[in-house]
Motif scaffolding. Sequence first.
Motif, PDB file in Angstrom:
ATOM      1  N   MET A 184       1.623   3.654   3.394  1.00  0.00           N
ATOM      2  CA  MET A 184       1.292   3.241   2.019  1.00  0.00           C
ATOM      3  C   MET A 184       0.657   4.287   1.052  1.00  0.00           C
ATOM      4  O   MET A 184       1.013   4.675   0.029  1.00  0.00           O
ATOM      5  CB  MET A 184       0.230   2.051   1.897  1.00  0.00           C
ATOM      6  CG  MET A 184       0.883   0.490   2.608  1.00  0.00           C
ATOM      7  SD  MET A 184      -0.337  -0.726   2.444  1.00  0.00           S
ATOM      8  CE  MET A 184      -1.369  -0.401   3.495  1.00  0.00           C
ATOM      9  N   TRP A 187       3.336   6.606   0.186  1.00  0.00           N
ATOM     10  CA  TRP A 187       4.537   6.183  -0.703  1.00  0.00           C
ATOM     11  C   TRP A 187       3.722   6.256  -2.285  1.00  0.00           C
ATOM     12  O   TRP A 187       4.198   6.413  -2.963  1.00  0.00           O
ATOM     13  CB  TRP A 187       4.773   4.756  -0.355  1.00  0.00           C
ATOM     14  CG  TRP A 187       6.019   4.439  -1.118  1.00  0.00           C
ATOM     15  CD1 TRP A 187       5.977   3.335  -2.002  1.00  0.00           C
ATOM     16  CD2 TRP A 187       7.655   4.788  -0.979  1.00  0.00           C
ATOM     17  NE1 TRP A 187       7.318   3.254  -2.431  1.00  0.00           N
ATOM     18  CE2 TRP A 187       8.111   4.028  -1.841  1.00  0.00           C
ATOM     19  CE3 TRP A 187       8.033   5.601  -0.273  1.00  0.00           C
ATOM     20  CZ2 TRP A 187       9.695   4.032  -2.319  1.00  0.00           C
ATOM     21  CZ3 TRP A 187       9.361   5.982  -0.626  1.00  0.00           C
ATOM     22  CH2 TRP A 187       9.894   5.071  -1.255  1.00  0.00           C
ATOM     23  N   ASP A 197      -3.323   3.479  -3.074  1.00  0.00           N
ATOM     24  CA  ASP A 197      -2.892   2.340  -3.807  1.00  0.00           C
ATOM     25  C   ASP A 197      -4.393   1.615  -4.059  1.00  0.00           C
ATOM     26  O   ASP A 197      -4.427   0.649  -2.994  1.00  0.00           O
ATOM     27  CB  ASP A 197      -1.922   1.439  -3.214  1.00  0.00           C
ATOM     28  CG  ASP A 197      -1.512   0.315  -4.128  1.00  0.00           C
ATOM     29  OD1 ASP A 197      -2.016   0.164  -5.310  1.00  0.00           O
ATOM     30  OD2 ASP A 197      -0.728  -0.686  -3.448  1.00  0.00           O
ATOM     31  N   ALA A 203       0.979  -2.514  -4.771  1.00  0.00           N
ATOM     32  CA  ALA A 203       1.834  -3.534  -3.577  1.00  0.00           C
ATOM     33  C   ALA A 203       1.864  -4.892  -4.035  1.00  0.00           C
ATOM     34  O   ALA A 203       2.668  -5.584  -3.959  1.00  0.00           O
ATOM     35  CB  ALA A 203       1.079  -3.443  -2.358  1.00  0.00           C
ATOM     36  N   GLN A 254       6.518  -0.382  -1.427  1.00  0.00           N
ATOM     37  CA  GLN A 254       4.888  -0.488  -1.206  1.00  0.00           C
ATOM     38  C   GLN A 254       4.468  -1.906  -0.645  1.00  0.00           C
ATOM     39  O   GLN A 254       3.621  -1.868   0.277  1.00  0.00           O
ATOM     40  CB  GLN A 254       4.204  -0.029  -2.358  1.00  0.00           C
ATOM     41  CG  GLN A 254       2.575  -0.017  -2.258  1.00  0.00           C
ATOM     42  CD  GLN A 254       2.315   1.432  -1.357  1.00  0.00           C
ATOM     43  OE1 GLN A 254       3.021   1.769  -0.907  1.00  0.00           O
ATOM     44  NE2 GLN A 254       1.180   1.613  -1.483  1.00  0.00           N
TER      45      GLN A 254
END
Length: 355
Positions: A184, A187, A197, A203, A254
């Motif tokens: 994650m 990405w 994130d 996500a 994601q």
Amino acid sequence: MSGTSLDGVDAVVIDFKDHQCQVLHTANLAYPDSIRSELLALHAASHNELERTALIANRLSILYADCVKQLLSNAALSASQIKAIGCHGQTIRHRPELGFTLQIVNPALLAELTGIDVVADFRSRDIAAGGQGAPLVPAFHQATFGSADKNRVVINIGGIANLTSISASGHVIGFDSGPGNMLMDAWAEEHLGKRYDHDGNWAASGQVIAALLARLLAHPYFKQTPPKSTGRDLFSSAWLADYLTPDYAPADVQRTLLELSAQSISMALTDFCGEVDEIYLCGGGALNSALVARLQQLQSPVKIQLSDTLGIRVQWVEAAAFGWLAKQCISRQTANLPAVTGAKGTRILGAIYAS
């Protein structure tokens, strides 16, 4: 501690008086971009890597020393008041199936810069005894978080997620379940230009790509019976790229990666951890509210709590674990759990570099 997420250095001052583990003070230093990018590059074979590894080990050790000095300043302590530094180093290769693991640091330089004894190289003794060399934190989890009347699972969600199942009778199972934050984070950095994130918000804006998730979860590692451990050597961005097609929306990928982490952790709990009364999270992933909410859905009705409830905040548990491992080494006490790592027996872990 500096872990698979490659975000920086966590340091704690711990008092082990009366057989308790009390975190007194904390400090954190983020990795400069130049160190982080070089560490990422060294995870794969590359030009002149022996010299580059030695040089980055020195740079890391200077950063570790800076973090120690910041920590001592925060705590108003002198170096002479510290028994030892437990330093994990930065993993760049983990290949127990080939008989080695590599955590880079120059512990002699760290001892020289701080004037404090350093304990490092915790994993290789277990591997020499036929083990995986990982995870090592379950012994600490048992000593610190075990309960006489509850079956507890402690889940550390770092770059890789690892689980420690501690039964009320004292039986311990521990292993790496698979990706935690690592895919994650990579990405998010590629598509948002951010190292992670925040709160899983990106996500949460996407949809699970069911076909992609099924293909990712079909990897045999997830069904492999413990003892087992893993890292970037397996669950890398290159591994993920083999499963992607250009028509996948980045936010959907994601969301699928979040689902991969949540479901692989949940599958591991169901397949290998037996009866579970309580679940406690630690590590950076415990601060991802979207991931935690999804795990709670998958594990209902068992309530998921943070390690803060047990006395150590989520971001400091792994650093505390390597302080405990250093204490075990200095007192010549064993620290691995053969049932967890697969080693032929208990061993004293770590090498001491006197100041």
